[in-house]
Structures are given as C-alpha cells and as structure tokens.
Write an enzyme that holds these catalytic residues in place. Structure first.
Site, PDB file in Angstrom:
ATOM      1  N   ASN A   9       9.518  56.448 -31.523  1.00  0.00           N
ATOM      2  CA  ASN A   9       8.195  56.026 -30.145  1.00  0.00           C
ATOM      3  C   ASN A   9       8.762  55.253 -29.332  1.00  0.00           C
ATOM      4  O   ASN A   9       9.189  54.147 -29.732  1.00  0.00           O
ATOM      5  CB  ASN A   9       7.144  55.482 -30.790  1.00  0.00           C
ATOM      6  CG  ASN A   9       6.104  55.119 -29.850  1.00  0.00           C
ATOM      7  OD1 ASN A   9       6.411  55.180 -28.702  1.00  0.00           O
ATOM      8  ND2 ASN A   9       4.961  54.236 -30.376  1.00  0.00           N
ATOM      9  N   TRP A  10       9.463  55.867 -28.412  1.00  0.00           N
ATOM     10  CA  TRP A  10      10.102  55.106 -27.331  1.00  0.00           C
ATOM     11  C   TRP A  10       9.535  54.026 -26.650  1.00  0.00           C
ATOM     12  O   TRP A  10       9.882  53.146 -25.786  1.00  0.00           O
ATOM     13  CB  TRP A  10      11.056  55.917 -26.317  1.00  0.00           C
ATOM     14  CG  TRP A  10      12.111  56.603 -26.828  1.00  0.00           C
ATOM     15  CD1 TRP A  10      12.562  56.902 -28.197  1.00  0.00           C
ATOM     16  CD2 TRP A  10      13.145  57.537 -26.158  1.00  0.00           C
ATOM     17  NE1 TRP A  10      13.409  57.574 -28.283  1.00  0.00           N
ATOM     18  CE2 TRP A  10      14.056  58.016 -27.168  1.00  0.00           C
ATOM     19  CE3 TRP A  10      13.176  57.884 -24.725  1.00  0.00           C
ATOM     20  CZ2 TRP A  10      14.913  58.840 -26.592  1.00  0.00           C
ATOM     21  CZ3 TRP A  10      14.280  58.533 -24.447  1.00  0.00           C
ATOM     22  CH2 TRP A  10      15.153  59.217 -25.333  1.00  0.00           C
ATOM     23  N   LYS A  11       8.294  54.201 -26.668  1.00  0.00           N
ATOM     24  CA  LYS A  11       7.042  53.199 -25.851  1.00  0.00           C
ATOM     25  C   LYS A  11       7.703  53.333 -24.509  1.00  0.00           C
ATOM     26  O   LYS A  11       8.052  54.264 -23.885  1.00  0.00           O
ATOM     27  CB  LYS A  11       7.133  51.889 -26.557  1.00  0.00           C
ATOM     28  CG  LYS A  11       6.880  51.905 -27.901  1.00  0.00           C
ATOM     29  CD  LYS A  11       6.182  50.603 -28.443  1.00  0.00           C
ATOM     30  CE  LYS A  11       6.120  50.580 -29.942  1.00  0.00           C
ATOM     31  NZ  LYS A  11       5.612  49.518 -30.417  1.00  0.00           N
ATOM     32  N   HIS A  94      -2.541  55.297 -30.397  1.00  0.00           N
ATOM     33  CA  HIS A  94      -1.546  54.183 -30.871  1.00  0.00           C
ATOM     34  C   HIS A  94      -2.248  52.962 -30.738  1.00  0.00           C
ATOM     35  O   HIS A  94      -3.127  52.532 -29.797  1.00  0.00           O
ATOM     36  CB  HIS A  94      -0.396  54.198 -30.038  1.00  0.00           C
ATOM     37  CG  HIS A  94       0.595  53.226 -30.447  1.00  0.00           C
ATOM     38  ND1 HIS A  94       0.505  52.102 -30.263  1.00  0.00           N
ATOM     39  CD2 HIS A  94       1.731  53.503 -31.278  1.00  0.00           C
ATOM     40  CE1 HIS A  94       1.843  51.444 -30.843  1.00  0.00           C
ATOM     41  NE2 HIS A  94       2.381  52.302 -31.472  1.00  0.00           N
ATOM     42  N   GLU A  96      -1.625  50.189 -29.288  1.00  0.00           N
ATOM     43  CA  GLU A  96      -1.001  49.767 -27.980  1.00  0.00           C
ATOM     44  C   GLU A  96      -2.300  50.395 -27.000  1.00  0.00           C
ATOM     45  O   GLU A  96      -2.723  49.825 -26.074  1.00  0.00           O
ATOM     46  CB  GLU A  96       0.026  49.897 -27.574  1.00  0.00           C
ATOM     47  CG  GLU A  96       1.012  48.850 -28.335  1.00  0.00           C
ATOM     48  CD  GLU A  96       2.672  48.964 -28.507  1.00  0.00           C
ATOM     49  OE1 GLU A  96       2.980  50.233 -27.702  1.00  0.00           O
ATOM     50  OE2 GLU A  96       3.075  48.768 -29.530  1.00  0.00           O
ATOM     51  N   GLU A 166      -0.184  52.467 -39.297  1.00  0.00           N
ATOM     52  CA  GLU A 166       0.573  51.409 -38.510  1.00  0.00           C
ATOM     53  C   GLU A 166      -0.335  50.181 -38.384  1.00  0.00           C
ATOM     54  O   GLU A 166      -1.043  50.033 -37.513  1.00  0.00           O
ATOM     55  CB  GLU A 166       0.953  51.860 -37.016  1.00  0.00           C
ATOM     56  CG  GLU A 166       1.637  53.036 -36.978  1.00  0.00           C
ATOM     57  CD  GLU A 166       2.419  53.117 -35.497  1.00  0.00           C
ATOM     58  OE1 GLU A 166       3.703  53.077 -35.665  1.00  0.00           O
ATOM     59  OE2 GLU A 166       1.905  53.194 -34.435  1.00  0.00           O
ATOM     60  N   GLY A 172       6.183  45.830 -33.745  1.00  0.00           N
ATOM     61  CA  GLY A 172       7.221  45.073 -33.035  1.00  0.00           C
ATOM     62  C   GLY A 172       7.166  43.614 -33.551  1.00  0.00           C
ATOM     63  O   GLY A 172       7.864  42.749 -32.859  1.00  0.00           O
ATOM     64  N   SER A 211       7.654  48.044 -37.756  1.00  0.00           N
ATOM     65  CA  SER A 211       8.907  47.446 -38.087  1.00  0.00           C
ATOM     66  C   SER A 211       9.573  48.178 -39.308  1.00  0.00           C
ATOM     67  O   SER A 211      10.172  47.543 -40.307  1.00  0.00           O
ATOM     68  CB  SER A 211       8.643  45.946 -38.534  1.00  0.00           C
ATOM     69  OG  SER A 211       8.158  45.165 -37.219  1.00  0.00           O
ATOM     70  N   GLY A 232       9.503  52.491 -33.729  1.00  0.00           N
ATOM     71  CA  GLY A 232       9.428  52.107 -32.234  1.00  0.00           C
ATOM     72  C   GLY A 232      10.777  51.416 -32.090  1.00  0.00           C
ATOM     73  O   GLY A 232      11.690  52.142 -31.813  1.00  0.00           O
ATOM     74  N   GLY A 233      10.895  50.191 -32.361  1.00  0.00           N
ATOM     75  CA  GLY A 233      12.103  49.498 -31.919  1.00  0.00           C
ATOM     76  C   GLY A 233      13.342  50.036 -32.131  1.00  0.00           C
ATOM     77  O   GLY A 233      14.374  50.170 -31.464  1.00  0.00           O
TER      78      GLY A 233
HETATM   79  P1  PGA Z   1       7.819  49.131 -34.192  1.00  0.00           P
HETATM   80  O1  PGA Z   1       6.883  50.177 -33.570  1.00  0.00           O
HETATM   81  O2  PGA Z   1       8.671  49.984 -35.357  1.00  0.00           O
HETATM   82  O3  PGA Z   1       8.859  48.704 -33.161  1.00  0.00           O
HETATM   83  O4  PGA Z   1       7.175  48.037 -34.939  1.00  0.00           O
HETATM   84  C1  PGA Z   1       6.252  51.178 -34.060  1.00  0.00           C
HETATM   85  C2  PGA Z   1       5.356  51.652 -33.403  1.00  0.00           C
HETATM   86  O5  PGA Z   1       4.443  51.064 -32.532  1.00  0.00           O
HETATM   87  O6  PGA Z   1       4.995  53.062 -33.301  1.00  0.00           O
END
Ligand code: PGA
Length: 250
Positions: A9-11, A94, A96, A166, A172, A211, A232-233
C-alpha cells in the site's frame, strides 16, 4: 491451502521517476516467488503500473473507489475506471479513510459491493484503535466493521473478498500486533465470514497490516489464519518489500 498474498500500500507516496526505479527492482526481485503479489498505488500512477507490470507476476490496484458508478461526484473514481487500467483489486475502508475522511461502515460496505459487482476484488480493511483495544472492544469493533460489508453481499460473494486486519495503533507506528494477537483476531474474522458462507471461511484470505517488516513478517505469516500482508512503509523500499515476500516459503 490458501495461497499467501503480499500487497503493498503505497499510500500517498511516489512520483513517476521514483516509481520507475521501484517497479523495476520489484519486477527483477519478484519473478520467482511462492506467493501472490500486488501493489495498490495512487490513481495517477495506475497507467504506469499497467505499462510496467503487464505480463509480470505483480498485480496492481487502487487505494479507494467510489460507491457510485457515474455522475456528479467530483473527485471520485469509479470501479469501471479502475478496470480501464486493468486493476485487479482495490483497498476499501482503510483506517486513514475511516479516520480522516469520515467513511462509515455503510459507505465502506457500499464501496466493497460496488467494486465486487464490477469485477474488482475489494481488500476490506478492519481494525480497532488503541482506545478500543484497551477498552476490550477489539472483537466487537472488527466484527461490526466486517459484518457491515458481509450484510450487503450475497453468500457467494463472500468468497470473493479479501479482508485485511489492520490495528490502527500498529499502522505506521513501528508497533506491530504480536503474531498471537493478530492470529486471535484473524480467527474471529474467519468465523464471521463462515457465518455468511461456510465455504468462504476456508477460502477467504485474511491479511495482516500494521508495521509488517522484514524482521517480523516470517512469524506473522507463519500463523495459521494469516494469509498475507498489507504492507505500507516497507513496500516503498524494494529490498524491504522483497524481503517480506521472501518470508513466504513454498
Ligand atoms: P504500515 O501501513 O505497514 O506502514 O504500518 C500499513 C497500512 O496502512 O496498510
């Protein structure tokens, strides 16, 4: 046996130039793997992914989709538009989106339903906040979020969704759920899917996100109900993403 799936997930990250480098590294490193792989990228980069990833073993998708099909919805992107770029999946719900864009369970359910109806696989995200976990509400929250989606689907459609657990406090932050904590929630989510469709509870893929890193992926992915990761990251660095993918053994 469920085949594992690792989704990046590149966000809201990337640029045409940076993506070209990352995608090339991924293509080179991911050619012979034992799992399915996808990247969910910002809308403007879908064409780039389509060009770069066609005929590779890396699928691509978006990070959100409209609950509408056409019309006066400024800023929204419809399922049929994502299909124009040969997306195979889309993230819905998600945290966010839920937290910062006030998407509620009904809207997430409608998005998932619309995506499925059009032929896209929704990756339905669920997860509790730290306050909810500390209040002992994790099971209630994730059940409510998943049930909202299941309630608008036909039983056979329940076989076609992917779920991502999640925990919001792990996204994050560098604090992942322990494999045991994640497994407990995944087992619960699988049982909820089973309430809708018994067969789907065996086949549904439930990803863990929050994470996930090269140093914790192996243990997480080793749990019986964890069928992959939503990363994500660590998906923004080819070495890290490939190291996670490499944790999946044949
Ligand atoms: P993260 O993000 O791996 O940076 O914690 C995961 C996500 O939000 O899908």
């Amino acid at each position: 046996m469920r085949r594992k799936l690792i989704v990046g997930n590149w966000k809201m990250n990337g640029s045409v130039a940076a993506n070209a480098v990352l995608l090339n590294e991924l293509k080179a490193g991911a050619a012979k793997q034992h799992c399915d792989i996808a990247v969910c990228v910002p809308f403007p980069y879908l064409a780039q992914c389509q060009n770069e990833l066609v005929y590779t073993n890396i699928a691509w998708g978006a990070q959100d989709v409209s609950a509408h099909n056409i019309g006066p919805h400024t800023g929204e992107v419809a399922t049929r538009m994502l299909l124009d770029f040969e997306c195979s999946c889309v993230i819905v719900g998600h945290s966010e989106r839920r937290c910062y864009h006030h998407e509620d369970d009904d809207l997430v359910a409608n998005k998932a339903q619309r995506a499925l109806a059009g032929g896209l696989t929704p990756i339905v995200c669920v997860g509790e906040t730290l306050a909810e976990r500390e209040a002992g509400e994790t099971a209630a929250v994730v059940s409510r979020q998943l049930d909202a989606v299941l309630s608008v689907l036909e039983p056979e459609e329940a076989t076609k969704i992917i779920v991502a657990y999640e925990p919001v406090w792990a996204i994050g932050t560098g604090k992942n759920a322990t494999p045991g904590m994640a497994q407990e929630v995944h087992a619960l989510l699988r049982a909820r899917i089973g309430n809708k469709n018994k067969a789907a509870s065996d086949s549904a893929r439930i990803l863990y996100g929050g994470s996930m890193k090269p140093d914790n992926a192996k243990e997480l992915l080793g749990m019986p109900d964890i069928d992959g990761g939503l990363v994500g990251g660590a998906s923004l660095k080819a070495d890290d993403f490939l190291a996670i993918i490499n944790c999946v053994v044949a």
